[in-house]
Structure formats: structure tokens, C-alpha cells
Design an enzyme around this catalytic site. Structure first.
Site, PDB file in Angstrom:
ATOM      1  N   GLU A 190       4.284  -5.540   7.129  1.00 57.34           N
ATOM      2  CA  GLU A 190       3.398  -4.579   7.804  1.00 57.34           C
ATOM      3  C   GLU A 190       3.702  -4.448   9.294  1.00 57.34           C
ATOM      4  O   GLU A 190       3.615  -3.366   9.873  1.00 57.34           O
ATOM      5  CB  GLU A 190       1.931  -4.989   7.616  1.00 57.34           C
ATOM      6  CG  GLU A 190       1.371  -4.732   6.226  1.00 57.34           C
ATOM      7  CD  GLU A 190       1.559  -5.895   5.260  1.00 57.34           C
ATOM      8  OE1 GLU A 190       2.434  -6.771   5.532  1.00 57.34           O
ATOM      9  OE2 GLU A 190       0.852  -5.940   4.246  1.00 57.34           O
ATOM     10  N   ALA A 234       0.864  -1.174   0.000  1.00 59.67           N
ATOM     11  CA  ALA A 234       0.000   0.000   0.000  1.00 59.67           C
ATOM     12  C   ALA A 234       0.907   1.232   0.000  1.00 59.67           C
ATOM     13  O   ALA A 234       2.086   1.140   0.353  1.00 59.67           O
ATOM     14  CB  ALA A 234      -0.869  -0.024   1.244  1.00 59.67           C
ATOM     15  N   GLU A 241      -0.452  -9.189  -1.159  1.00 57.86           N
ATOM     16  CA  GLU A 241      -1.867  -9.543  -0.968  1.00 57.86           C
ATOM     17  C   GLU A 241      -2.639  -9.476  -2.286  1.00 57.86           C
ATOM     18  O   GLU A 241      -3.524 -10.291  -2.542  1.00 57.86           O
ATOM     19  CB  GLU A 241      -2.487  -8.610   0.070  1.00 57.86           C
ATOM     20  CG  GLU A 241      -1.896  -8.857   1.452  1.00 57.86           C
ATOM     21  CD  GLU A 241      -2.393  -7.864   2.473  1.00 57.86           C
ATOM     22  OE1 GLU A 241      -2.040  -6.673   2.347  1.00 57.86           O
ATOM     23  OE2 GLU A 241      -3.140  -8.265   3.372  1.00 57.86           O
ATOM     24  N   GLY A 271       0.763  -5.095   0.762  1.00 54.61           N
ATOM     25  CA  GLY A 271      -0.417  -5.098  -0.092  1.00 54.61           C
ATOM     26  C   GLY A 271      -0.130  -5.611  -1.497  1.00 54.61           C
ATOM     27  O   GLY A 271      -1.027  -6.166  -2.147  1.00 54.61           O
TER      28      GLY A 271
HETATM   29  N1  3HC Z   1       4.675   3.361   0.046  1.00 56.33           N
HETATM   30  C1  3HC Z   1       5.181   4.561  -0.298  1.00 56.33           C
HETATM   31  N2  3HC Z   1       6.477   4.763  -0.609  1.00 56.33           N
HETATM   32  C2  3HC Z   1       7.274   3.692  -0.574  1.00 56.33           C
HETATM   33  C3  3HC Z   1       6.829   2.413  -0.225  1.00 56.33           C
HETATM   34  C4  3HC Z   1       5.456   2.260   0.081  1.00 56.33           C
HETATM   35  N3  3HC Z   1       4.934   1.069   0.398  1.00 56.33           N
HETATM   36  N4  3HC Z   1       7.875   1.560  -0.265  1.00 56.33           N
HETATM   37  C5  3HC Z   1       8.944   2.277  -0.631  1.00 56.33           C
HETATM   38  N5  3HC Z   1       8.584   3.568  -0.815  1.00 56.33           N
HETATM   39  C6  3HC Z   1       9.439   4.660  -1.273  1.00 56.33           C
HETATM   40  C7  3HC Z   1      10.523   4.998  -0.277  1.00 56.33           C
HETATM   41  O1  3HC Z   1      10.076   5.937   0.681  1.00 56.33           O
HETATM   42  C8  3HC Z   1      11.601   5.566  -1.171  1.00 56.33           C
HETATM   43  O2  3HC Z   1      11.228   6.879  -1.471  1.00 56.33           O
HETATM   44  P1  3HC Z   1      12.367   7.999  -1.688  1.00 56.33           P
HETATM   45  O3  3HC Z   1      13.189   7.520  -2.849  1.00 56.33           O
HETATM   46  O4  3HC Z   1      11.602   9.243  -1.915  1.00 56.33           O
HETATM   47  O5  3HC Z   1      13.146   7.999  -0.399  1.00 56.33           O
HETATM   48  C9  3HC Z   1      11.449   4.761  -2.462  1.00 56.33           C
HETATM   49  O6  3HC Z   1      10.132   4.197  -2.416  1.00 56.33           O
HETATM   50  C10 3HC Z   1      12.444   3.644  -2.607  1.00 56.33           C
HETATM   51  O7  3HC Z   1      12.440   2.879  -1.418  1.00 56.33           O
HETATM   52  P2  3HC Z   1      13.793   2.331  -0.757  1.00 56.33           P
HETATM   53  O8  3HC Z   1      14.808   3.406  -0.734  1.00 56.33           O
HETATM   54  O9  3HC Z   1      13.405   1.690   0.520  1.00 56.33           O
HETATM   55  O10 3HC Z   1      14.221   1.252  -1.853  1.00 56.33           O
HETATM   56  P3  3HC Z   1      14.928  -0.151  -1.664  1.00 56.33           P
HETATM   57  O11 3HC Z   1      15.142  -0.666  -3.023  1.00 56.33           O
HETATM   58  O12 3HC Z   1      16.087  -0.025  -0.731  1.00 56.33           O
HETATM   59  O13 3HC Z   1      13.856  -1.074  -0.926  1.00 56.33           O
HETATM   60  C11 3HC Z   1      11.676  -2.040  -0.550  1.00 56.33           C
HETATM   61  C12 3HC Z   1      12.661  -1.457  -1.581  1.00 56.33           C
HETATM   62  C13 3HC Z   1      12.230  -3.360   0.005  1.00 56.33           C
HETATM   63  C14 3HC Z   1      10.366  -2.298  -1.232  1.00 56.33           C
HETATM   64  C15 3HC Z   1      11.524  -1.027   0.605  1.00 56.33           C
HETATM   65  O14 3HC Z   1      11.213   0.221   0.060  1.00 56.33           O
HETATM   66  C16 3HC Z   1      10.403  -1.379   1.554  1.00 56.33           C
HETATM   67  O15 3HC Z   1      10.581  -2.218   2.413  1.00 56.33           O
HETATM   68  N6  3HC Z   1       9.270  -0.688   1.412  1.00 56.33           N
HETATM   69  C17 3HC Z   1       8.169  -0.802   2.354  1.00 56.33           C
HETATM   70  C18 3HC Z   1       7.382  -2.029   2.094  1.00 56.33           C
HETATM   71  C19 3HC Z   1       6.217  -2.099   3.044  1.00 56.33           C
HETATM   72  O16 3HC Z   1       6.322  -1.865   4.226  1.00 56.33           O
HETATM   73  N7  3HC Z   1       5.076  -2.480   2.492  1.00 56.33           N
HETATM   74  C20 3HC Z   1       3.880  -2.636   3.274  1.00 56.33           C
HETATM   75  C21 3HC Z   1       3.107  -1.366   3.263  1.00 56.33           C
HETATM   76  S1  3HC Z   1       1.691  -1.468   4.310  1.00 56.33           S
HETATM   77  C22 3HC Z   1       0.587  -2.351   3.405  1.00 56.33           C
HETATM   78  O17 3HC Z   1       0.882  -2.795   2.328  1.00 56.33           O
HETATM   79  C23 3HC Z   1      -0.752  -2.480   4.014  1.00 56.33           C
HETATM   80  C24 3HC Z   1      -1.566  -3.540   3.355  1.00 56.33           C
HETATM   81  O18 3HC Z   1      -1.449  -4.722   4.037  1.00 56.33           O
HETATM   82  C25 3HC Z   1      -3.002  -3.146   3.305  1.00 56.33           C
END
Ligand code: 3HC
Length: 697
Positions: A125, A63, A105, A102
Site C-alpha cells: 500500500e 483492494a 489483510e 487487502g
Molecule cells: N486493483 C485493481 N487492478 C489491479 C490490482 C488491484 N489491486 N492489481 C493488479 N491489477 C490489475 C492491473 O492493473 C493489470 O490490469 P491490466 O491487465 O488491465 O493492465 C492486471 O491486474 C494484472 O496486473 P499486472 O500486470 O501488474 O500483473 P503482474 O502479474 O505483473 O503482477 C501483482 C501482479 C504483483 C499483484 C501486481 O499487479 C501488483 O502489485 N498489484 C497491486 C497490488 C497492490 O498494490 N495491492 C494493494 C492495493 S491497496 C489495498 O489493498 C488497500 C487495503 O489495505 C485496504
């Protein structure tokens, strides 16, 4: 349909291609685009099957975290997932990159999944104080069993495509082109050659006892944890065994929505962005980092050995230099010991250890570092000694080599001057143990060249550490805030709280150890030396607690000698209260004319927090810290401040700055020099703002 989800029909298959850089997060435009694409493909008589894939570096990484806390816009992700699930035509996900949360999912709602071999798949998450809120807690245990699902969702750590295939989370690994393989699979499903999996009827549901036993075991392991999300995850997975899929999804969504509103999730989301903000240095745009292959390290003590291991682990060649052969050998033994223990504990293979050690060479002649691209000085914390080292480095280092000091407190400018090449000098402050702690404070001087600064941030990344920039001040960001924390603890100690009360209160706050336990572990002599160094410039009217000096004078230097704030009987890891310390504290109270008062757990926590936040605000006033979130990152990664509280500046925002300001004003009546609030509080409170308003957008 907008740009964010492309629609193209090839053969009989509709390809829905997500394009929302950088990580294809499932923002509103993507969800809306997917919903429209699914409807269109469902209605299109030419289309027999659908493949969902993504452009760029990854299938959606979840998400869009920036949307949390804002009003939600339909369709939400569960609705899109339900549309996929109910679609009469087979829908297959083609995964690549780092699908997360997400995004996973979304793929799980599809009728099958194909991933490229390099894909990693995770549901992180929990690390944001959340749970998978679009079916993850219900679909994953039905696919891979409750125990494996609990492991995946509670750890938040990703698995490889191969592991996901073996577990049953995906259906195929593609060596070539996952989209092409997904198209083939989708057509075979449309032809009835490959059946759809029916999650209403998972084989794991046939054995509810094992499912519920796995749940009970995990629930028991979480009983003492302050974290909310893991407990809610366990509840959701339990429900999966007891309710139909749809009812389980509703239960899960309600839990997700509760957690999104929680302070813990707000704090953890703050840290996610704070870590990424810290390493962005727009003022260094255009500077190309210098190439680093060979690193020299001066000093093979505890810090030097830890830095050496960190550099070897990151693939560098290291030349380690000590002043005499005995000290050098002791340092090399320390390094080998770190690796041997890693091998014994199964964390490293023996050949990996041997490869690392083969890249290390030890010398007593500084000239051995003449071809190093970077030299890190890690000798004793003494300005004269360090200046001597920098004079030598200026003489022996090759042109363009970066000269770094690992000082924790000292002014770097005289060292830069001593080297005769100040543009090449920078502070790199590692935290002990340097091969474990994930923080690197980077301290440029006004003279440090831009490419030297850019190299320091690139090095931090290579070492798998978070680089945080700090301005020049005694102790930089971390030790300044930590000293204020310790000072508040010592004031309360002298005013009537006990060592145990303070340590317990701060452990309850979420630190793994209390301030006195940490001091025993680190050694009381470090802070003692600093107090002696600052004695000449200390304001004579500032309150000074002499208890730690008295402990040091008695040789109570901490755990390493078996006695500090506590006593450690032979081999004991936790300390015991020592009547000698209690007597010294009582004597000092009498000497200072202090009538001991009672401190509640909350009093202790509030005063420690107020001290850290006020010091943080002063660092902002002085321009030492660039923004509040940098201070939070330093305290979390350098001093084990509880991540789920988001760092002291975020905790202050959550508690309310007005309240913290009032606490500081009350305390300042007794001790104005230490407690007077930074003018930053007035400015923010007056405008109804928090520290978060000072973070880069
Ligand atoms: N939402 C918004 N922005 C995101 C994002 C997300 N889910 N994931 C990454 N980004 C952004 C980062 O803030 C970063 O932005 P920036 O360049 O402006 O700083 C850019 O994308 C690149 O991210 P990274 O620097 O972290 O890139 P990496 O290649 O090192 O890592 C990754 C990639 C492993 C995907 C890492 O970004 C990550 O772990 N992201 C978060 C994943 C996450 O937590 N997902 C779950 C979200 S909650 C959800 O999905 C709820 C659902 O269950 C309903």
C-alpha cells in the site's frame, strides 16, 4: 450469490472461492459475495469450518485500486474482515500466487493461513501512498513483531512463503495443494486439535519498550521525507502497542481514509496504471515477437557496456564489438568492473557473475555478430558514423535480425535506409547507466515491421524495463521534455537566480538532484554537441543562453573533469560554488542587458514545471507521445521526476491547468517562442478537463 464468490460444501467444510480476474481484486462484488458466503456458512449446520481461496492466478492482490476515490459501497473490507474474525467456526485462508494488500489483510483476519510454496506475500500500500487499511498495521506486528512489521509495511516489498512462515505471518507452507491442506487444518481447528491464535494477547505486546523503540527508530529515519504514508504507517504501528486491537483498527482506518484522499496517493495510483498503460500496444495485437537469444552490441563505451550488462542479466548471450582491441578491452573491463562491484557489495554471488561473463564474447570484427537475433548500435552520437555502422549491419546481419540504434536524439530514418532493410530497424533508447535505469524508449519508424515493434516491447519486459513508445523527434519524449526543463532553468539563471538556488528548489520539489547537478554528472558536452548540431536550424529570434557554451569552451565539462557548473575538489561527490562560474553568469547578464531579479523557490519550481508540461503538451500535439501518462512514465523512470507527484502531466492536473496556462501566458509576454502555451491547454480548460482525460481508459 453472484459468480464472483463460489460457495461449495465438501465434507464439513464450506469453500468460498473468489473469482474476479485478472487478480481477484477485492471489488464490491467480491466483498459482498464473501459476506453472504460467511453468513451462509455460519448458519449451515452441516458446515464445521470455512476455507477462503481463489481461482486463477492469485489469492486477491488487494483492494480494487480502481474503486479508490469513488463513493464506497458496503460492506467495506474491514467489515468483511471483522465478520471473519468473529466467526464462531474456524476460517482458514488458502493462499497462492501474489496475495497483496487487502488480500493479505483478508487472510490475516482468518484464524490460520496456508500458502503454496511459490506464493509471495506483501503489503505494498505504501507504494500507492496508502497504508494497509483493513487491519494490516495492527495484526502484522502482533504476529511478527513491530520491527519486522515496519520492515514489511514500509518497504512494500513481498516476502516468500518460506520467509512468511519463519516470521510467523502464515501457519503452513503446502508443497502440494494449499486448498486441501487448508481444509485439513480447518477441520483440525474445528475439532479443537489446533487452537486459534488470539491476537488480543500477542507475545510481542509483553515487551512494549522494544515495540516503541522500533517505532521511534523508524520515525527518526523518515523525518526529512516528503512522503505522508510512511509517517502514518509508523503512527498506526505505534498505536498497536498502546491501544486494544479494535481501537487500533479504527485509528488505522481513519488514517487510511485521509491518505486515499491525498494528492500523493492519487499521483502514485496514477503511476501504477500509467506503467501498465505504457506497455499496452493494441495496434500490435496479433504480431508475434521474434525470438531473441543472441544479442550483438556495437560500441563498448559507457552506454554499450551498460546495455551489455542489462542483456547478460536478462539471460541473453552477448557479442560485443569495438573497432580496435584496446577500446574493446577497456569496454570488457568496464563490464567486469560493474559485476565485481556488485559482488563486493553483496548484491550478486560470484558464480552468478561468472555465469554472466561466460555468456559474453568480445570481437573487433563485426562479422562476429552474423548469428545475432538483435544488434544494438551504441557508438558515438554522430549521424555519419552511425550510418556507416548501419550499412555494415545491413551487410553482415542474418536475415530477420533486428537492427536497433541507441541514439538519444538523431533521426532514425537515414540509419534505417543505410541498412537496406528498414523494416528490421527500430530505435531502442536506453538511459544511463543502462543496466540500472528502468526505462526504454522504443522508437519505431513508419517502416518498422509490427513484429519488430512487438519484439522491442517484449525485450523491455525481459530486461525488466518499462518500454514506452515515442514518435520521431529530436530527443524523443524524454530529452525533449528534459531540454525544456533545462532551458527554463537557464533562463532563470541568466535572469538572476543562482545555480544553487535553482538546484535547491528542484531538490525540494522532489528531484534527487537539481538540473545543474545533473548536467555536471552527465557531462556538459552532450548538450553542447546537440546545440552545435541544431545551430544551423535554430530560430534566430529564439532566446539563447550562452552560459553553458562558455563553460564548455573553458573545458568545464562536468564532474568527470572536476569542473562544470560547480567545482569538485579531488574525490568530492558534491560540488562547490565556483567564482569563475559566478563571474561568467554576471558577465552574460551585463552583455544581454539583464537587470537581475529575485526568484523564490516557488517561482523556480513553477517555471520548471510549466516548461516541462508545455513541452509535454506539444509532444501530444505533434503525435510524438501517445498519451500524457506515457510522458509521466518517461520522466519518472528516465529523469527521476518525483514519483509521488505522478509525473509532470499529473502534477499539472493536480495544480490546475488554468493556473499553468496563466503562468505560461505571463512568461510568453517576454519570450513567446518558448513559453506560448500549446493550444491543448485552451481545449482542456474550456471543457473543464485535465490531461488525464487524454489517457487510454
Ligand atoms: N486493483 C485493481 N487492478 C489491479 C490490482 C488491484 N489491486 N492489481 C493488479 N491489477 C490489475 C492491473 O492493473 C493489470 O490490469 P491490466 O491487465 O488491465 O493492465 C492486471 O491486474 C494484472 O496486473 P499486472 O500486470 O501488474 O500483473 P503482474 O502479474 O505483473 O503482477 C501483482 C501482479 C504483483 C499483484 C501486481 O499487479 C501488483 O502489485 N498489484 C497491486 C497490488 C497492490 O498494490 N495491492 C494493494 C492495493 S491497496 C489495498 O489493498 C488497500 C487495503 O489495505 C485496504
Amino acid at each position: 450469490m453472484g459468480e464472483t464468490v463460489g460457495y461449495r460444501v465438501t465434507g464439513d467444510v464450506a469453500l468460498l472461492t473468489i473469482g474476479n480476474p485478472p487478480v481477484n481484486a477485492l471489488a464490491h462484488a467480491v466483498r459482498a459475495g464473501l459476506a453472504t458466503g460467511l453468513e451462509r456458512a455460519g448458519d449451515d449446520p452441516e458446515v464445521r469450518a470455512i476455507v477462503i481461496c481463489a481461482k486463477g492466478r492469485t489469492f486477491p492482490a488487494g483492494a480494487d485500486i480502481t474503486e479508490f476515490g469513488k463513493p464506497s459501497q458496503a460492506p467495506n473490507l474491514p467489515t468483511v474482515c471483522a465478520m471473519i474474525d468473529m466467526c464462531e467456526k474456524p476460517v482458514v485462508a488458502a493462499l497462492h500466487g501474489t496475495p497483496r494488500g487487502g488480500g493479505v489483510e483478508l487472510a490475516l483476519a482468518c484464524h490460520a493461513r496456508v500458502a503454496s510454496a511459490a506464493t509471495t506475500i506483501g503489503l505494498p500500500e505504501v507504494k500507492l501512498g496508502l497504508l494497509p487499511g483493513a487491519g494490516g498495521t495492527q495484526r502484522v506486528p502482533r504476529l511478527i513483531g513491530a520491527k519486522a512489521a515496519l520492515d514489511l509495511i514500509l518497504s512494500g516489498d513481498p516476502m516468500t512463503a518460506k520467509q512468511a512462515l519463519a516470521a510467523g505471518l502464515i501457519d503452513a507452507v503446502s508443497d502440494k495443494e494449499p486448498v486441501k491442506d487448508a481444509v485439513d487444518l480447518a477441520l483440525r481447528m474445528a475439532d479443537g486439535e489446533v487452537p486459534r491464535k488470539d491476537l488480543q494477547d500477542s507475545p510481542y505486546l509483553a515487551d512494549p519498550q522494544s515495540w516503541l523503540a522500533a517505532v521511534a527508530e523508524r520515525r527518526a529515519s523518515l523525518s526529512g521525507s516528503p512522503l505522508k504514508a510512511p509517517k502514518r504507517i509508523v503512527d498506526c504501528i505505534e498505536v498497536g502497542a498502546l491501544m486494544p486491537l479494535e481501537a487500533g483498527m479504527k485509528f488505522e482506518r481513519a488514517a487510511f481514509e485521509d491518505l486515499v484522499k491525498s494528492d500523493q496517493s492519487a499521483a502514485l495510483r496514477h503511476v501504477f496504471f500509467a506503467e501498465r498503460t505504457a506497455i499496452k500496444q493494441p495496434q500490435l495485437a496479433g504480431a508475434t515477437p521474434r525470438t531473441i537469444r543472441q544479442i550483438g552490441i556495437v560500441g563498448a563505451g559507457l552506454m554499450g557496456a551498460g546495455i551489455t550488462v542489462a542483456c547478460l542479466d536478462a539471460g541473453y548471450n552477448v557479442t560485443l564489438v569495438e573497432r580496435d582491441i584496446d577500446t574493446l578491452e577497456a569496454g570488457v573491463e568496464r563490464i567486469i568492473d560493474i559485476y565485481d562491484r556488485a559482488v563486493d557489495k553483496g548484491r550478486m554471488k560470484a558464480d552468478a557473475r561468472d555465469q554472466r561473463i561466460a555468456r559474453l564474447s568480445g570481437h573487433t570484427d563485426p562479422g562476429a555478430m552474423a548469428d545475432a537475433d538483435l544488434i544494438v548500435e551504441a557508438v558515438v552520437e554522430d549521424a555519419r558514423t552511425k550510418e556507416g555502422v548501419f550499412r555494415t549491419l545491413g551487410r553482415i546481419a542474418k536475415p530477420g535480425a533486428i537492427l536497433a540504434t541507441n541514439t538519444s536524439y538523431l533521426d532514425i530514418r537515414p540509419l534505417a535506409a543505410a541498412s537496406g532493410r528498414p523494416e528490421d530497424v527500430i530505435g531502442l533508447h536506453f538511459f544511463s547507466p543502462a543496466h540500472v535505469m528502468p526505462l526504454l524508449e522504443i522508437i519505431p519508424t513508419d517502416d518498422s515491421a509490427k513484429d519488430v515493434q512487438a519484439t522491442a516491447f517484449a525485450l523491455a519486459r525481459q530486461l525488466r524495463k518499462i518500454g514506452v513508445r515515442s514518435g520521431m523527434t529530436d530527443g524523443f519524449i524524454g530529452n525533449r521534455v528534459n531540454s525544456a526543463y533545462r532551458q527554463a532553468a537557464e533562463f532563470m539563471l541568466e535572469d538572476g537566480a543562482s545555480v544553487v538556488e535553482i538546484d535547491t528548489a528542484m531538490r525540494d520539489f522532489g528531484f534527487p538532484m537539481g538540473p545543474f547537478e545533473v548536467s555536471d554528472l552527465a557531462g556538459l558536452d552532450i548538450a553542447w554537441a546537440r546545440r552545435q548540431r541544431l545551430a544551423a536550424t535554430r530560430n534566430p529570434s529564439a532566446r539563447y543562453v550562452a552560459i553553458p557554451d562558455r563553460l564548455c569552451e573553458l573545458g568545464r565539462l562536468g564532474r568527470k573533469v572536476g569542473r562544470g557548473w560547480y567545482t569538485y575538489p579531488r574525490g568530492a561527490r558534491s560540488g562547490q560554488v565556483d567564482p569563475e562560474v559566478t563571474a561568467i553568469i554576471a558577465e552574460e547578464r551585463v552583455f544581454q542587458g539583464i537587470e537581475p531579479q529575485k526568484f523564490s523557490r516557488e517561482d523556480i519550481q513553477q517555471q520548471c514545471l510549466a516548461a516541462m508540461v508545455n513541452e509535454g503538451a506539444k509532444l501530444l500535439d505533434e503525435g510524438v507521445a501517445r498519451c500524457p501518462s506515457d510522458i509521466d512514465v518517461v520522466m519518472i523512470h528516465g529523469f527521476a521526476y518525483p514519483r509521488w507527484r505522478g509525473g509532470p502531466m499529473q502534477t499539472a492536473d493536480a495544480e490546475g491547468l488554468f493556473k499553468i496556462k496563466r503562468d505560461l501566458e505571463r512568461l510568453a509576454r517576454e519570450e513567446p517562442l518558448f513559453w506560448t502555451p500549446s493550444p491543448r491547454f485552451d481545449e482542456l480548460v474550456k471543457n473543464g478537463l485535465g490531461f488525464a482525460s487524454l489517457n487510454p481508459k
